[in-house]
Write an enzyme that holds these catalytic residues in place. Structure first.
Site, short mmCIF file in Angstrom:
data_model
loop_
_atom_site.label_atom_id
_atom_site.label_comp_id
_atom_site.label_asym_id
_atom_site.label_seq_id
_atom_site.Cartn_x
_atom_site.Cartn_y
_atom_site.Cartn_z
N SER A 52 0.76 -1.23 -0.05
CA SER A 52 0.08 -0.04 0.15
C SER A 52 0.99 1.18 0.07
O SER A 52 0.43 2.44 -0.31
CB SER A 52 -0.95 -0.03 1.10
OG SER A 52 -0.13 -0.21 2.49
N GLU A 122 -0.05 -12.21 -1.53
CA GLU A 122 -1.29 -12.50 -1.73
C GLU A 122 -1.83 -13.82 -2.55
O GLU A 122 -1.12 -13.96 -3.36
CB GLU A 122 -2.21 -11.32 -2.30
CG GLU A 122 -1.88 -9.78 -1.72
CD GLU A 122 -2.58 -8.75 -2.24
OE1 GLU A 122 -3.05 -8.75 -3.43
OE2 GLU A 122 -2.20 -7.54 -1.92
N GLU A 189 -8.83 -9.90 4.27
CA GLU A 189 -9.35 -8.41 4.17
C GLU A 189 -10.57 -8.58 3.33
O GLU A 189 -10.94 -9.40 2.46
CB GLU A 189 -8.04 -7.89 3.06
CG GLU A 189 -8.54 -6.45 2.52
CD GLU A 189 -7.18 -5.51 2.02
OE1 GLU A 189 -6.36 -6.15 1.95
OE2 GLU A 189 -7.60 -4.50 1.84
O1 KIV Z 1 -0.54 -3.39 1.62
C1 KIV Z 1 -0.79 -3.39 2.83
O2 KIV Z 1 -0.89 -2.25 3.53
C2 KIV Z 1 -1.87 -4.32 3.09
C3 KIV Z 1 -2.79 -4.31 4.41
C4 KIV Z 1 -3.88 -3.45 3.94
C5 KIV Z 1 -3.17 -5.70 5.06
O3 KIV Z 1 -1.61 -5.65 2.70
#
Ligand code: KIV
Length: 280
Positions: A52, A122, A189
């Protein structure tokens, strides 16, 4: 109020997180930078250097903007800023899906160059070979099922998972696959609450919820979302514990006014020729 880094190495391991299944909820946040890691370290069990970061700090539209080099640079900063939390670094899209060998090579690079405790990737059934191979190489893996941000373009947006019988069955298969591949924990999620709670009861590794269920073994939020720094839309599952947008905007407004009126810098912010005790 910056906190001091502990001097002894008391880092929480992936194994310790694994053993906390069903115990006191595991507190997790994302972190991407040295100062934020310094502030969070004493409060959390786990810091995730999430992909993220591509959206939150680099302004990309999706997490697909993250690269291995970006994750390593932020992973190094978070490791320098923390001494206690278990640090997990995301493998970004395009660095693990092709083969187990590619996944192991990427995970090794991340761990060797950052010193982090584990990597996250993932996928469920489709990524179980990759998870098993990384674990066999001695690197702990955190899984990530349910809404998978690296797949939003394929999925046509951020869609909540587990609203049909087939979707529930697929989620359970994914959770079981991640568990049997040897992951030490799994992020769930954007998943219907009852489904996330049911998966938590069915698997022996800790589940970490985000937009999932209060019954998960732990919770995670994106740090910028929970301190109110996110300027774009904030998802429904986020609780804002602070309003740093206003704090920063008000500080910038006051600073601009003081520079324009020559109120800043004041006498306390400049140096005299004679007083050497006031060095910066
Ligand atoms: O990339 C991220 O911040 C995440 C979290 C939202 C679990 O995968």
């Amino acid at each position: 109020m910056a906190t001091k880094l502990p001097t002894t190495d008391i880092r929480i391991s992936a194994g310790t997180i694994r053993r906390r299944k069903g115990g006191t909820p595991i507190v997790c946040l994302t972190a991407y930078t040295y100062p934020v890691a310094r502030l969070l370290d004493e409060h959390v069990d786990l810091l995730l250097v999430g992909d993220s970061v591509a959206m939150v700090l680099h302004g990309h539209k999706t997490t697909l903007g993250a690269s291995l080099e970006m994750m390593i640079a932020h992973g190094q900063a978070v490791m320098r800023g923390s001494a206690r939390a278990c640090v997990v670094v995301d493998l970004p899209a395009g660095t693990y899906e092709d083969s187990a060998a590619q996944a192991v090579a990427s995970a090794r690079r991340v761990v060797e160059e950052t010193g982090c405790q584990a990597v996250k990737l993932e996928g469920g059934v489709d990524m179980s070979k990759q998870i098993a191979a990384i674990v066999a190489a001695g690197i702990p893996v955190m899984g990530h099922i349910g809404l998978q941000p690296q797949s939003v373009e394929k999925d046509g947006g951020y869609k909540i998972k587990g609203r049909t019988e087939e979707a529930v069955a697929a989620l359970v298969r994914d959770a079981l696959a991640v568990e049997s591949a040897g992951a030490f924990s799994v992020v769930i999620e954007g998943t219907v609450e009852t489904v996330a709670a049911d998966i938590t009861r069915r698997i022996a590794i800790p589940t970490i919820g985000i937009g999932a269920s209060g019954d998960c073994d732990g919770q995670i939020l994106v740090i910028d979302d929970m301190v109110g720094l996110t300027v774009d839309r904030v998802p429904k599952f986020v609780k804002e514990y602070a309003d740093l947008r206003s704090v920063i905007s008000n500080a910038a407004e006051t600073y601009a006014a003081e520079v324009r009126s020559r109120t800043f810098p004041g006498p306390g912010h400049v140096f005299s020729a004679t007083n050497s005790r006031d060095d910066a």
